[in-house]
Design a protein around this motif. Structure first.
Motif, PDB file in Angstrom:
ATOM      1  N   ILE A   1     -19.924  41.939-140.617  1.00 27.99           N
ATOM      2  CA  ILE A   1     -19.080  42.111-139.505  1.00 27.99           C
ATOM      3  C   ILE A   1     -20.141  41.823-138.231  1.00 27.99           C
ATOM      4  N   TYR A   2     -21.118  42.024-138.543  1.00 24.81           N
ATOM      5  CA  TYR A   2     -22.241  41.695-137.299  1.00 24.81           C
ATOM      6  C   TYR A   2     -22.536  40.241-137.329  1.00 24.81           C
ATOM      7  N   LYS A   3     -22.382  39.690-138.481  1.00 20.99           N
ATOM      8  CA  LYS A   3     -22.839  38.380-138.512  1.00 20.99           C
ATOM      9  C   LYS A   3     -21.568  37.422-138.036  1.00 20.99           C
ATOM     10  N   LYS A   4     -20.622  38.058-138.247  1.00 16.97           N
ATOM     11  CA  LYS A   4     -19.206  37.245-137.578  1.00 16.97           C
ATOM     12  C   LYS A   4     -19.174  37.325-136.135  1.00 16.97           C
ATOM     13  N   HIS A   5     -19.750  38.675-135.743  1.00 16.63           N
ATOM     14  CA  HIS A   5     -19.753  38.805-134.059  1.00 16.63           C
ATOM     15  C   HIS A   5     -20.658  37.707-133.390  1.00 16.63           C
ATOM     16  N   GLU A   6     -21.799  37.697-134.302  1.00 15.62           N
ATOM     17  CA  GLU A   6     -23.176  36.931-133.746  1.00 15.62           C
ATOM     18  C   GLU A   6     -22.618  35.051-133.700  1.00 15.62           C
ATOM     19  N   GLU A   7     -21.641  34.866-134.652  1.00 17.23           N
ATOM     20  CA  GLU A   7     -21.378  33.438-135.018  1.00 17.23           C
ATOM     21  C   GLU A   7     -20.459  33.176-133.851  1.00 17.23           C
ATOM     22  N   LEU A   8     -19.338  34.199-133.649  1.00 22.21           N
ATOM     23  CA  LEU A   8     -18.271  34.066-132.589  1.00 22.21           C
ATOM     24  C   LEU A   8     -19.112  34.001-131.119  1.00 22.21           C
ATOM     25  N   LEU A   9     -20.044  34.902-130.961  1.00 22.31           N
ATOM     26  CA  LEU A   9     -20.540  34.788-129.607  1.00 22.31           C
ATOM     27  C   LEU A   9     -21.366  33.525-129.228  1.00 22.31           C
ATOM     28  N   LYS A  10     -21.798  32.973-130.346  1.00 16.42           N
ATOM     29  CA  LYS A  10     -22.600  31.549-130.129  1.00 16.42           C
ATOM     30  C   LYS A  10     -21.629  30.144-130.144  1.00 16.42           C
ATOM     31  N   THR A  11     -20.426  30.276-130.505  1.00 21.35           N
ATOM     32  CA  THR A  11     -19.522  29.373-130.620  1.00 21.35           C
ATOM     33  C   THR A  11     -18.635  29.600-129.774  1.00 21.35           C
ATOM     34  N   LYS A  12     -18.043  30.633-129.385  1.00 21.13           N
ATOM     35  CA  LYS A  12     -16.710  30.802-128.288  1.00 21.13           C
ATOM     36  C   LYS A  12     -16.742  31.209-127.091  1.00 21.13           C
ATOM     37  N   GLU A  13     -16.170  30.710-126.034  1.00 25.96           N
ATOM     38  CA  GLU A  13     -16.016  31.069-124.822  1.00 25.96           C
ATOM     39  C   GLU A  13     -15.087  32.297-124.601  1.00 25.96           C
ATOM     40  N   GLY A  14     -14.191  32.642-125.556  1.00 31.42           N
ATOM     41  CA  GLY A  14     -13.354  33.742-125.482  1.00 31.42           C
ATOM     42  C   GLY A  14     -12.546  33.858-124.540  1.00 31.42           C
ATOM     43  N   LEU A  15     -11.570  34.657-124.405  1.00 30.75           N
ATOM     44  CA  LEU A  15     -10.532  35.095-123.525  1.00 30.75           C
ATOM     45  C   LEU A  15     -11.208  35.470-122.013  1.00 30.75           C
ATOM     46  N   SER A  16     -11.064  34.843-120.999  1.00 33.23           N
ATOM     47  CA  SER A  16     -11.743  35.140-119.752  1.00 33.23           C
ATOM     48  C   SER A  16     -10.966  36.267-119.048  1.00 33.23           C
ATOM     49  N   PHE A  17     -11.729  37.404-118.821  1.00 31.74           N
ATOM     50  CA  PHE A  17     -11.351  38.698-118.255  1.00 31.74           C
ATOM     51  C   PHE A  17     -11.446  38.483-116.755  1.00 31.74           C
TER      52      PHE A  17
ATOM     53  N   ILE B   1     -28.541  38.893-127.318  1.00 27.75           N
ATOM     54  CA  ILE B   1     -27.232  39.645-127.878  1.00 27.75           C
ATOM     55  C   ILE B   1     -27.714  41.104-128.175  1.00 27.75           C
ATOM     56  N   TYR B   2     -26.649  42.090-127.890  1.00 30.56           N
ATOM     57  CA  TYR B   2     -26.876  43.358-128.037  1.00 30.56           C
ATOM     58  C   TYR B   2     -25.720  43.895-129.090  1.00 30.56           C
ATOM     59  N   GLN B   3     -26.283  44.778-129.950  1.00 29.26           N
ATOM     60  CA  GLN B   3     -25.211  45.279-130.777  1.00 29.26           C
ATOM     61  C   GLN B   3     -25.043  46.913-130.817  1.00 29.26           C
ATOM     62  N   THR B   4     -23.800  47.351-131.087  1.00 31.60           N
ATOM     63  CA  THR B   4     -23.591  48.579-131.058  1.00 31.60           C
ATOM     64  C   THR B   4     -22.957  48.963-132.369  1.00 31.60           C
ATOM     65  N   PRO B   5     -22.956  50.046-132.865  1.00 31.50           N
ATOM     66  CA  PRO B   5     -22.406  50.660-134.142  1.00 31.50           C
ATOM     67  C   PRO B   5     -20.901  51.187-134.248  1.00 31.50           C
ATOM     68  N   TYR B   6     -20.180  51.091-135.142  1.00 30.01           N
ATOM     69  CA  TYR B   6     -19.250  52.036-135.471  1.00 30.01           C
ATOM     70  C   TYR B   6     -19.605  53.514-135.275  1.00 30.01           C
ATOM     71  N   GLN B   7     -18.760  54.301-134.710  1.00 29.23           N
ATOM     72  CA  GLN B   7     -18.937  55.737-134.811  1.00 29.23           C
ATOM     73  C   GLN B   7     -17.651  56.657-135.230  1.00 29.23           C
ATOM     74  N   ALA B   8     -17.810  57.627-135.581  1.00 29.04           N
ATOM     75  CA  ALA B   8     -17.117  58.611-135.797  1.00 29.04           C
ATOM     76  C   ALA B   8     -16.826  59.577-134.734  1.00 29.04           C
TER      77      ALA B   8
ATOM     78  N   VAL C   1     -19.341  47.001-131.409  1.00 34.60           N
ATOM     79  CA  VAL C   1     -19.062  45.730-130.445  1.00 34.60           C
ATOM     80  C   VAL C   1     -20.382  45.294-130.120  1.00 34.60           C
ATOM     81  N   SER C   2     -20.362  43.513-130.189  1.00 34.83           N
ATOM     82  CA  SER C   2     -21.677  42.996-129.999  1.00 34.83           C
ATOM     83  C   SER C   2     -21.603  42.412-128.534  1.00 34.83           C
ATOM     84  N   TYR C   3     -22.533  42.260-127.938  1.00 36.07           N
ATOM     85  CA  TYR C   3     -22.469  41.414-126.674  1.00 36.07           C
ATOM     86  C   TYR C   3     -23.287  40.216-126.650  1.00 36.07           C
ATOM     87  N   ARG C   4     -23.144  38.935-125.640  1.00 39.49           N
ATOM     88  CA  ARG C   4     -23.976  38.303-125.541  1.00 39.49           C
ATOM     89  C   ARG C   4     -23.971  38.341-123.865  1.00 39.49           C
ATOM     90  N   CYS C   5     -25.145  38.372-123.512  1.00 38.04           N
ATOM     91  CA  CYS C   5     -25.419  38.174-122.024  1.00 38.04           C
ATOM     92  C   CYS C   5     -26.262  37.455-121.679  1.00 38.04           C
TER      93      CYS C   5
END
Lengths: 718, 156
Positions: free
Chosen positions: A304-320, A340-347, A445-449
């Motif tokens: 999951i986190y590998k994929k987040h990183e890959e997306l954050l390095k290659t995609k501009e995403g949906l502009s908010f 890049i900052y990463q946060t975990p899944y939580q119950a 959720v992961s963040y690239r800032c």
């Protein structure tokens, strides 16, 4: 019983039943243009329901309604505390009840978004003052004196010159025949006797002697108990099951297959019904089930986190949100920050595991439980069972924590379908393991800032978030960005920084996910405020001074000054372990300072936390302090102690032995301060949570020079 | 039939001998103040007194309690007036309140054995009880307060 639409001005009407009892009132929906005449009929208790929130019996007994869930955040105290103020009754004398779920009586009842007070206080003040004025008018008419000579106090109207007195019960019959005044004068804050005071919560005594009734404590005559073995792979099905051993367990009465709805997917399970919770659980352990995982995705956290990183390095995403041209400013920067900052899944892990009592009787259904959204549950059950909402009664008990999980509709529905099969009332009890492993989870959720600095000033900030999106999980529109992408980020930054953009990079996954206390701010806050600290350091500025220079708004300036004062920020020694963060959540701004030090064994210890909360108009300062203290401890757990990870599609944590909670020996002293101002009321229950984890990791950076960009982390191994 | 005494009252209970005391108390005797939180002695929500000792009733089998004296939150005091209960009310300790029966039962044993506990003593005695609302700071203050009240009471 007659039900009519009537105009708002006539919201108060009375009829007599059997010549004696006054049992009709007019409900006054919080956000509706029209009132609704409805029965409150109970001839045994003559009285008038003045509106949905207050009822005064002819003997003077006052009953106030809490229309929202009480899950620790204090609605059971705060809602009546508002009403009692303008109604002029003693809070100690009133009876407080929980509302049942209703589609139109109270406006929204969903206890989420920290909205209980902020969404209803103006209406409640006005309704209470209106009722008081009508009681005064009725008394004045009885005495044939001007209303200006009368005033209300402690549940009575008093004629000032003569000292004559009527208690409200003696006036309700007359008052209820009057036209409500078009305008009422509300008290000034300085005139409040109850609002703004740290009054003791009325639910505390019930919570110290075991008499408070939580969902799990609800008992209904003839009630059975059920425990359900659900597919552990969250979306899997059942191939076959053998219940022969389960049925041999003493106390087990019935075993059958059920479906449980989770948003738009059905989950399959086997229900074991018994005469006690324990017998149901034992029967369940004796089941032999073969699961069908066909088509199931074998998800692993690392991927999951590998994929987040890959997306954050290659995609501009949906502009908010976007202003200026952050890419151009980044290209011409003197200095850049890119992290890049990463946060975990939580119950959610509320102390009271999920449970619900249901009794299905064909043309009517009643449920009792720890329910955050009784109106939603009523609507959902009516729809799923093909009943009218008025055939579905939803009763709220006290909730042993909620944090968003108990605003989900799956567990009441599951209890109802089990009751339907049994034709008897049943309590469905989730084990701790069910509660922890079945989700829905807070999404990791992961963040690239990225940030640009030119000539010592910030010229651009560019934020992207990657992860599952609650909006996408429940809705079909994949083209829109997450509406909470900028949640936690303070709006005044948009005025002082020319180029800012926020984008959402969706990562669709089949893991069930949903809101968790403070929702996106709980993860955004970590990304954005850690980054802000990195920007301050890159710009060579003091972290609090840096924020002050870009948050020009008056309220933010005042909050920063207060935070600086209470924490001794200015007099601190350099690199002595101070960190700060300021976030906005549900309209409230909260700033925190965390002080850390090294332990003798080389770990990190939190010496103190200071928090300053700006929630505008407020009701009970002690409840606010308690909410901020609790939010900080919940954030401490999520930052340093627990997370849900997945291996082969299964959550790897099951109970408190592998999902570790902060305990009394883990918590630092916390000092909470509340800003006094004239702004409208904003959220209280959640906004204290988001700034804690970045303030903590920023403090650790200050002490050690080590930047923590992934949660959770081990405080003993920094 | 297994005979147990709960809050001074004797009960003959028809239960499987391996049924945890928690479920006997809640589902058979109908005393719901004692809570289920984890079923694994991890959270302390189910804490009761067995012959004066704090035990996790979710892992204490009923046959271990046979013939013995059990006190639940309902029996901690006659009128919600144990010094701890008074202090809990005084300091506004509970939020959701679900864990507080267990917190109080653990604290009651601490205070009986150690009338003037230090912060460290409180940590040692109370770290088996989880509070998800995070009321720990107030629990600590309330135990100190109850200790004071108990001492003052003793002086009188």
């Amino acid at each position: 019983m007659e039900t009519n639409e009537i105009s708002r001005r006539n919201f108060l009407r009375v009829s007599s039943v059997a010549g004696t009892a006054l049992c009709l009132g007019v409900y006054f929906p919080a956000n509706a243009k029209k009132g609704r005449l409805n029965s409150t009929a109970n001839p045994e208790q003559p009285g008038v329901e003045l509106n949905a929130w207050m009822r005064i019996d002819t003997d003077g007994k006052v009953t106030l309604t809490d229309h929202r869930a009480e899950m620790g955040q204090g609605s059971y105290q705060s809602v009546p505390q508002i009403i009692a103020e303008e109604l002029e009754v003693n809070l100690a004398d009133v009876n407080i009840i929980f509302a049942q779920g209703s589609q139109n009586k109270y406006g929204s009842q969903i206890t989420g978004g920290s909205s209980t007070i902020s969404s209803s206080y103006k209406n409640l003040l006005k309704l209470s003052a209106t009722a008081r004025e009508m009681l005064i008018t009725a008394a004045a008419a009885k005495w044939a004196v001007p209303t200006s000579e009368c005033y209300a106090e402690s549940g009575s109207v008093i004629h000032k010159p003569s000292g004559k007195k009527f208690h409200y019960g003696e006036l309700v019959a007359d008052a209820s025949k009057l036209e409500p005044p078009k305008e009422v004068t509300l008290k000034k804050r300085s005139e409040y006797k109850l609002i703004g005071k740290p009054l003791k919560r009325r639910d505390t005594p019930m919570k110290t002697d075991g008499t408070a009734i939580f969902g799990l404590d609800k008992r209904v005559p003839g009630m059975l108990f059920a425990s359900v073995e659900r597919n552990p792979r969250l979306r899997g099905k059942i191939k076959s099951f053998d219940d022969s051993e389960a049925k041999k367990v003493p106390g087990v009465t019935k075993v059958f297959k059920i479906n449980m709805k989770v948003f738009n997917t059905m989950r399959e399970g086997v229900a074991v019904v018994a005469t006690s919770t324990w017998a149901a659980m034992q029967g369940r352990r004796a089941l032999k089930i073969e699961w069908d995982d066909t088509g199931f995705e074998h998800i692993n956290s690392a991927d999951i986190y590998k994929k987040h990183e890959e997306l954050l390095k290659t995609k501009e995403g949906l502009s908010f949100k976007k202003q200026g041209d952050p890419n151009a400013a980044l290209a011409s920067a003197d200095k850049k920050v890119d992290a890049i900052y990463q946060t975990p899944y939580q119950a959610h892990a509320a102390m009271e595991p999920l449970n619900c009592v249901a009794y299905y009787q064909g043309d009517k259904v009643e449920v009792w439980g720890p329910i955050q959204a009784p109106d939603w549950v009523q609507g959902d059950l009516a729809k799923q069972l093909n009943l009218k909402p008025e055939q579905v009664t939803v009763n709220m008990t006290f909730l042993g924590g909620g944090f968003g999980r108990k605003a989900f509709l799956d567990y009441p529905y599951e209890a109802v379908i089990i009751s339907k099969e049994l034709k008897a009332p049943v309590q469905v009890v989730w084990t701790r393991e069910d509660d922890m492993t079945q989700g829905p989870f807070r999404a990791g959720v992961s963040y690239r800032c990225e940030g640009a600095i030119k000539n010592g000033e910030v010229t651009a900030m560019k934020f992207r978030m990657a992860g599952q999106n609650i909006d996408h999980w429940s809705g079909p529109d994949r083209s829109k960005p997450n509406e909470s992408t900028a949640e936690s980020f303070l709006k005044p930054y948009f005025k002082s920084i020319d180029n800012i953009s926020f984008a959402d990079v969706p990562y669709e996954m089949p893991l069930p996910n949903m809101w968790w206390r403070s929702v996106y701010a709980s993860t955004n806050g970590f990304g954005y405020e850690s980054f802000m600290d990195e920007m301050a350091h890159a710009a060579g500025k003091d972290p609090l001074e840096f924020r002050r220079s870009y948050l020009k708004d008056e309220a933010c300036q005042a909050l920063i000054t207060r935070l600086e004062d209470v924490s001794g920020w200015k007099s601190r020694e350099k690199n002595s372990g101070y960190g700060t963060a300021i976030t906005e959540c549900f309209g409230s701004t909260v700033g925190q300072v965390v002080k850390v030090s090294r332990t003798s064994s080389g770990g990190i210890k939190i010496d103190k936390v200071w928090a300053v909360m700006d929630c505008g108009w407020y009701v009970n300062p002690d409840i606010i302090r308690a909410q901020v203290e609790g939010s900080i401890i919940m954030a401490l757990g999520a930052a340093t102690a627990h997370e849900i990870t997945f291996k082969d599609g299964l959550p790897e944590q099951h109970n408190f032995y592998d999902y570790k909670m902060p305990r009394i020996n883990d918590v630092p002293p916390i000092e909470v301060h509340i800003m006094e101002n004239t702004s409208d009321a904003t959220g209280v229950g959640e906004p204290g949570l988001p700034p804690f984890s970045p303030a903590l990791t920023n403090a650790i950076f200050d002490l050690t020079g080590k930047r923590i960009r992934k949660l959770p982390f081990n405080m003993n191994a920094v | 039939m297994i005979t147990i005494t709960v809050n001074g009252q004797q009960h003959d209970v028809d239960a499987e001998p391996n049924m945890p005391l928690l479920w006997v108390i809640r589902d058979i005797l109908g005393l719901t103040g004692t809570k289920y939180g984890c079923g694994a002695a991890q959270c302390g929500a189910c804490t009761v007194h067995l012959n004066g000792e704090a035990v996790r009733s979710c892992v204490t089998k009923i046959n271990r309690a046979a013939g013995q004296n059990i006190v639940t939150i309902e029996g901690l005091s006659a009128h919600n007036n144990h010094p701890l209960q008074l202090a809990w009310n005084e300091m506004n300790v509970p939020q959701c309140g679900y864990c507080q029966s267990g917190q109080l039962m653990s604290a009651a044993v601490l205070l009986r054995e150690n009338p003037n506990p230090t912060d460290q003593d409180i940590d040692d005695a109370m770290s088996g009880n989880i509070c998800r609302c995070g009321t720990y700071q107030r629990i600590r203050s309330a135990i100190h307060k109850a200790a004071e009240m108990q001492t003052e009471g003793a002086k009188i």
